[in-house]
Design a protein around this motif. Structure first.
Motif: not given
Lengths: 533, 318
Positions: B60-81
């Protein structure tokens, strides 16, 4: 939009199989063109064509001979009998004295203001039946020929009087065109008949017709000459005359036999009939028999065969082997088998296999968009296919130029269009495989769905060929044509390309559409899906 | 005390913020409401049984999976989007190592350098030397350890700010494991933020600042290694030469957590400030040996897990 290092990677990973497939496909195409050009695969077909043409000429000769014989014999018989009876009436029934008396009386009556009918009535009054006929005929003859009773004049009068009659009956039975042509032949025949002094119309016609017809027929057979050279050597005037004569003789013989048979039959069935009644009945039956006899005697080989067999043979004769083999067999089957294998393997290698094994992680852990990945892989796949068909196009054109044989009916434009069509079909198939590869995370699934579908299309095309129209009907199994409806490769229409029609264009447009849509869905799906990396 | 901690957190720069991250695979599998953050310069360990959800979290942190809920921010950037933008900061070693269809390690590293727009290969060569890797070997014929090393080189050579390692030491021999840990320590010294997942406690103990225990898709406990090392209590194991001493010692008022009379051994739990007293007392005895029993991560987490179990049982009983 495109990742250069990824493109390089894909090239390195797939160059081996690409080269192999391209090489083998080009090699096959070159061999096929060389074989078609050098071996005379059409020799059997050519001799079939020869056979059909000679047969057609013979059959026409026979038919025309018998028809003309029939008409001529009828005409001559009528002429002969009329001439005999006129001679009898004018020269036997009436003496020269009586003739001039009657003519004189008739002339004076007409001069006194009587009409032709009134004058005849007065002259015929109180005469015997026999005399009535003679007087009537004499007046008619006099009106046409004057007081000249030589044989030549009589002949001429009969000729004129029956000419019209024959012409009218011919127009009725054969049509105006034939009647017009026949009129002259018959006039000539009658005058020749008179000159010859023969008294047997049937015998005269038997020999006269072949002599006359062979000159006309030989010019007719020239129409076929451009088909094959051997026809010219095969048919001479003499040969045609022989064919004509023998057909007339057998026609006559058959008629004679039939007549005897009928006569016996009718007389035994109707013992009360007089000779005249029997003649009349026989004549009626004979007319019916003649109508059947001519076609049956002049039937060609093809006419003797059942209709579908005859059609099959005709079709076989007109079969274009080179376009069948190169178009329908190579470019829709043999030649695209390996490209399809390449598509199945490459499309799986490019997406699903990398996700399945996890090696895609190295690409996606760099600042590379997923869309960039799928677009790059798509461009590689489509580009490699295009390059493949550029190669086969070049090899095809060069082979055609080198072989340069009249046995191959495929031109340079056809060759380019075949390759273009095959490329578009492969584009559609690659779209389906690429979609499967982008959709599934497992190689297994991508291979079995994408590869399975592609193979299904190829196999149904192969099965469908046995039912398609390019296969001669002798070998065709019509029901198998249904397979064609299951295969998108059917939309690659080689027949249309060969026949020069433009239907193949919209079919290719559909294939193009399938490819574009599947690629777009694939790119979209890959962007949205979870990756187990 | 709590305010103090909050202040401290506010001062720290967060490189990765995971907030209520949920990825539900159904049937209780997946990860649920995972929340944690990675501070700048920190090394965070993930520990847990197989299938606990470590890899899912990292994916999820790598952005390989789309979260079903919640988010991962890396330096404020969404890991999926903004997946591809976040990759600038990240070096990643996947759990399962499989390389692209390329000839050798060198070719692979060069290709990755192109992807990353890196032209300077000195760092790559440094790491290669340290790991004693022969990168010219055929990628397909590499042993698991060699593949692991190559993957490590790939993750580190572009000098990323964040390093994510999924089970990085599996397949490495013990010597190489040491070399690897040194490498990580060096990166840490260089100020990198690191997430490392493993099922080996010792390894994490050596390099991590904090370790999170994941069980059944949930973070059960996050422990600061300083806390672990600087506990107020310590355990000592003491053996005496004769029975008399052993018995006499037992009479003293120490908290004895384990007695082994057959060996004349006792295990004492003692507040650290009282250690000098213990030593003073011990001078009166004939001591065969004394050793401190270290409080390991494993011990800590075992405690946590057993506590959880008893809680669950209590719940069930109710």
């Amino acid at each position: 939009m495109i990742s250069k290092p990824l493109f390089k990677q894909s090239c390195k990973a797939n160059i081996g199989i690409w080269s192999f497939v391209t090489l083998i496909t080009c090699f096959m195409l070159a061999i096929i063109i060389a074989v078609l050009g050098n071996l005379n695969v059409g020799s059997i077909r050519d001799s079939m064509v020869d056979m059909f043409v000679t047969d057609a000429i013979e059959s026409t000769t026979q038919k025309q001979s018998m028809t003309y014989y029939n008409i001529t014999e009828n005409a001559l018989t009528t002429y002969e009998s009329q001439r005999v009876s006129l001679n009898y009436l004018l020269n036997q029934t009436l003496s020269d004295e009586q003739k001039s008396q009657i003519i004189g009386a008739y002339n004076s009556l007409v001069e006194n203001g009587k009409s032709d009918n009134e004058a005849r009535e007065i002259l015929l009054f109180g005469k015997e039946e026999n005399e009535k006929l003679a007087i009537n005929t004499l007046i008619t003859y006099y009106l046409a020929q004057g007081e000249n009773y030589t044989q030549a004049d009589i002949n001429y009068f009969v000729l004129r009087s029956i000419e019209e009659e024959i012409y009218n009956s011919l127009v009725e039975s054969e049509g105006e065109m034939i009647a017009q042509g026949t009129k002259e032949i018959i006039s000539q025949a009658i005058s020749d008949f008179t000159e010859s002094g023969s008294d047997n119309a049937s015998d005269f016609a038997t020999f006269y017709i072949p002599q006359t017809l062979k000159k006309i027929l030989i010019t007719q057979s020239f129409d076929y000459q451009d088909r094959t050279l051997s026809i010219k050597d095969y048919f001479t005037e003499e040969k045609l005359g022989d064919i004509s004569l023998s057909s007339i003789i057998s026609y006559k013989a058959q008629l004679d036999v039939k007549e005897k048979e009928l006569r016996e039959k009718i007389s035994t069935e109707n013992p009360t009939f007089t000779q005249e009644q029997i003649d009349e009945e026989v004549d009626k039956e004979l007319q019916v028999y003649k109508a059947e006899l001519i076609p049956s005697l002049s039937s060609s080989i093809l006419d003797d065969l059942p209709k579908d067999v005859a059609d099959a043979l005709t079709e076989l004769g007109s079969l274009d082997i080179s376009s069948l083999v190169i178009g329908s067999m190579f470019f829709r089957m043999a030649g695209i088998l390996l490209p399809i294998v390449y598509i199945i393997m490459a499309s799986n290698n490019l997406m699903a296999s990398q996700v399945d094994s996890g090696s895609m992680a190295y690409v996606l852990s760099t600042p590379t968009k997923r869309r960039t990945v799928s677009i790059t892989q798509m461009l590689f796949l489509v580009g490699s296919l295009f390059a493949m068909f550029v190669c086969t196009t070049i090899v095809g054109l060069v082979s055609l130029a080198i072989v340069n044989s009249s046995a191959i009916s495929i031109g340079y434009v056809d060759m380019v269009l075949f390759n273009l069509g095959a490329f578009v079909a492969m584009f559609a198939i690659s779209g389906i495989c690429f979609l499967a590869s982008s959709w599934f995370n497992r190689s297994k699934l991508s291979m079995s769905i994408g590869g399975g579908l592609s193979m299904f299309f190829l196999v149904t095309t192969i099965l469908g060929l046995f039912g398609s129209k390019v296969i001669p009907s002798a070998m065709r199994i019509d029901a198998m044509n249904y397979f064609n409806y299951f295969s998108i490769i059917s939309l690659y229409d080689c027949e249309s390309i060969m026949s020069g029609s433009l239907t193949f264009l919209w079919k290719l447009a559909i294939l193009l559409g399938i490819g574009i849509v599947t690629y777009i869905i694939a790119i979209f799906k890959f962007k949205k899906k979870d990756l187990p990396l | 005390m709590k305010e103090k901690l909050d202040n401290k957190i506010n001062q720290i720069e967060e490189v990765i913020e995971v907030n209520n991250l949920t990825k539900d695979y159904g049937e209780g599998r997946g990860i649920f409401n995972i929340t944690f953050s990675l501070h700048k310069g920190e090394t965070l360990g993930f520990v847990g049984a197989n299938g606990a959800g470590k890899t899912t979290t990292l994916r999820n942190i790598m952005g390989f999976l789309k979260p079903d809920g919640g988010s991962v921010k890396i330096h404020g950037l969404d890991s999926w989007e903004d997946s591809e933008k976040t990759k600038k900061y990240i070096g990643y070693v996947p759990g399962e190592i499989a390389f692209p269809d390329l000839k050798s390690g060198t070719v692979f590293l060069k290709s990755q350098a192109e992807f990353l727009n890196v032209t300077d290969m000195t760092k790559a060569n440094e790491i290669i030397e340290k790991l004693q890797l022969d990168p010219t070997a055929n990628l397909k014929r590499m042993s698991k350890g060699m593949k692991q090393k190559t993957a490590l080189v790939e993750a580190l050579f572009s000098d990323p700010e964040i390093i994510i390692l999924d089970e990085p030491t599996t397949g490495l021999d013990p010597l190489m494991r040491v070399a690897f840990l040194e490498l990580i320590k060096k990166e840490k010294e260089a100020g990198k933020s690191i997430i490392i997942s493993s099922h080996l406690y010792e390894e994490l103990e050596k390099v991590c600042d904090r370790v999170a225990l994941i069980d059944c898709g949930k973070i059960v406990n996050i422990i600061d290694m300083n806390e672990l090392h600087n506990r107020d209590w310590a355990d000592f194991k003491i053996e005496f030469y004769d029975k008399k001493d052993y018995k006499d010692f037992n009479k003293l008022r120490y908290k004895i957590i384990r007695k082994q009379p057959e060996y004349n051994q006792v295990t004492v739990n003692i507040e650290k400030k009282n250690i000098p007293n213990l030593f003073k007392d011990l001078t009166m005895f004939n001591v065969k040996f004394i050793s401190e029993i270290k409080f390991t991560l494993e011990k800590h987490f075992n405690e946590v897990i057993s506590n959880l179990k008893t809680k669950k049982e209590e719940k069930n009983d109710k």
